[in-house]
Design an enzyme around this catalytic site. Structure first.
Site: not given
Ligand code: AQP
Length: 334
Positions: A111, A193, A196
């Site tokens: 990031k 992956k 969001k």
């Molecule tokens: N692609 C994914 N596959 C499986 N599990 C996922 N998680 C997130 N993306 C995937 C799991 O969802 C939970 C919540 O995630 P989060 O929003 O707290 O953080 P993150 O992993 O950083 O999710 P994003 O969507 O990728 O958000 P941004 O882009 O804002 O960083 C966690 O348990 C995560 O493992």
């Protein structure tokens, strides 16, 4: 009952990666565990923070999670910033967090590379995550693959804090991870992956037409140039999604018709779009009725924060006492 903590950032819409990788597991775990589920808004300001949308996104996330089956009667469901003990414990834990461990975090490296100016919050994010978990002395944490390294750091932090201040007891238990079979769902680009912040998602609350518009251009087997070329489902993200959303006989049919060039990628995506939309339809319907009564959603979050604080205060008081702080007298001590 074993105690569980897990969180999700309101940094965008709840997507099928979150749902398959974490939230479905949350819903199942509620039956036989004491669960704490949090919308971790303090984490969300470490990325692209837009003050104008944070409140809306937090409420939308609450609606999505309640609609997906998080049950506030069985689980403590709350917004992280409503429980100030998270931030306070994080600060206390910075004193036992090795800098070198933070520097190793791959999510920070990925990031921060994309940013001109890197906020310190992005660097210290894993300490806040450790505080989230340790505040409730959670034994298990359901996460996707992406959070495993952070969870390992939470264990290191707990271990070091216990060694220094625990007086021979594990005051802060070392949390274990709980992985689902869908531990890493790829985005519509078929490479990164689903995330969001990467804009490669399908939202859990998106309607059938939006789902179709997103699936249509999604990446498949890159070697398959035309409909007449046989495809390789084993390297196709659309096929992987079929495994999560289509019945087993359809999954077999998809693989056969892809390999035999009987279906083009669009045919295959059409079937996935229908199955995916049908699987998510009950969640969309529940979300629509929750949206109609936003006051009730806010009340659920307020009650959850009260319950969470009752536990958080006890842990924080013990942590501070063991770290040697002078207890506050009078109203400040309550
Ligand atoms: N692609 C994914 N596959 C499986 N599990 C996922 N998680 C997130 N993306 C995937 C799991 O969802 C939970 C919540 O995630 P989060 O929003 O707290 O953080 P993150 O992993 O950083 O999710 P994003 O969507 O990728 O958000 P941004 O882009 O804002 O960083 C966690 O348990 C995560 O493992």
């Amino acid at each position: 009952m074993p105690r569980i903590f897990s969180g999700i950032q309101p940094s965008g819409d709840l997507h099928i990666g979150n749902w398959l990788g974490a939230v479905q597991n949350w819903v199942a775990l509620q039956a036989r565990n004491e669960c704490f589920f949090s919308i971790v808004d303090l984490h969300a300001i470490t990325g692209q923070h837009d003050a104008a949308t944070l409140e809306r996104r937090t409420l939308d996330m609450a609606v999505g999670l309640l609609a997906a089956g998080v049950d506030p009667a069985r689980s403590t469901f709350f917004v992280q910033s409503h429980v100030p003990e998270h931030a306070e414990l994080m600060w206390l834990l910075t004193s036992v967090t090795p800098l070198g461990e933070l520097e190793r975090m791959t999510q920070f490296k990925d990031k921060s590379q994309k940013l001109e100016s890197v906020p310190a919050g992005l660097f210290s994010y894993p300490i806040l995550m450790a505080a989230d978990i340790l505040l409730y002395r959670a034994e298990q944490v359901p996460v996707g693959d992406d959070q495993l390294q952070h969870l390992e750091l939470a264990r290191v932090i707990a271990r070091r804090w216990n060694a220094q201040f625990g007086g021979g007891t594990d005051v802060l238990p070392e949390p274990q991870s709980l992985l689902t079979p869908a531990r890493r769902i790829l985005g519509l680009d078929g490479q990164a992956k689903m995330s969001k912040s990467l804009g490669n998602t399908i939202g859990v609350l998106e309607g059938p037409e939006e789902v179709w518009q997103k699936l249509r251009p999604a990446m498949t087997d890159p070697a398959r140039k035309t409909k007449r070329d046989p495809g390789n489902p084993d390297i196709c993200n659309i096929y992987t999604l079929h495994k999560h959303f289509s019945p087993p006989e359809t999954v077999v049919e998809v693989a056969r018709k892809c390999r035999g060039a009987e279906w083009g990628c669009l045919d295959c995506k059409r079937v996935l779009a229908d199955n995916l939309s049908a699987a998510l339809a009950p969640i969309r319907e529940r979300a629509a009725s929750l949206r109609a009564d936003e006051g009730a959603v806010r009340a659920v979050l307020a009650a959850g924060a009260e319950r969470a604080r009752a536990v958080a205060r006890v842990t924080l008081a013990e942590v501070k006492a063991r770290m040697g702080f002078l207890p506050a007298a009078g109203p400040a001590g309550r």
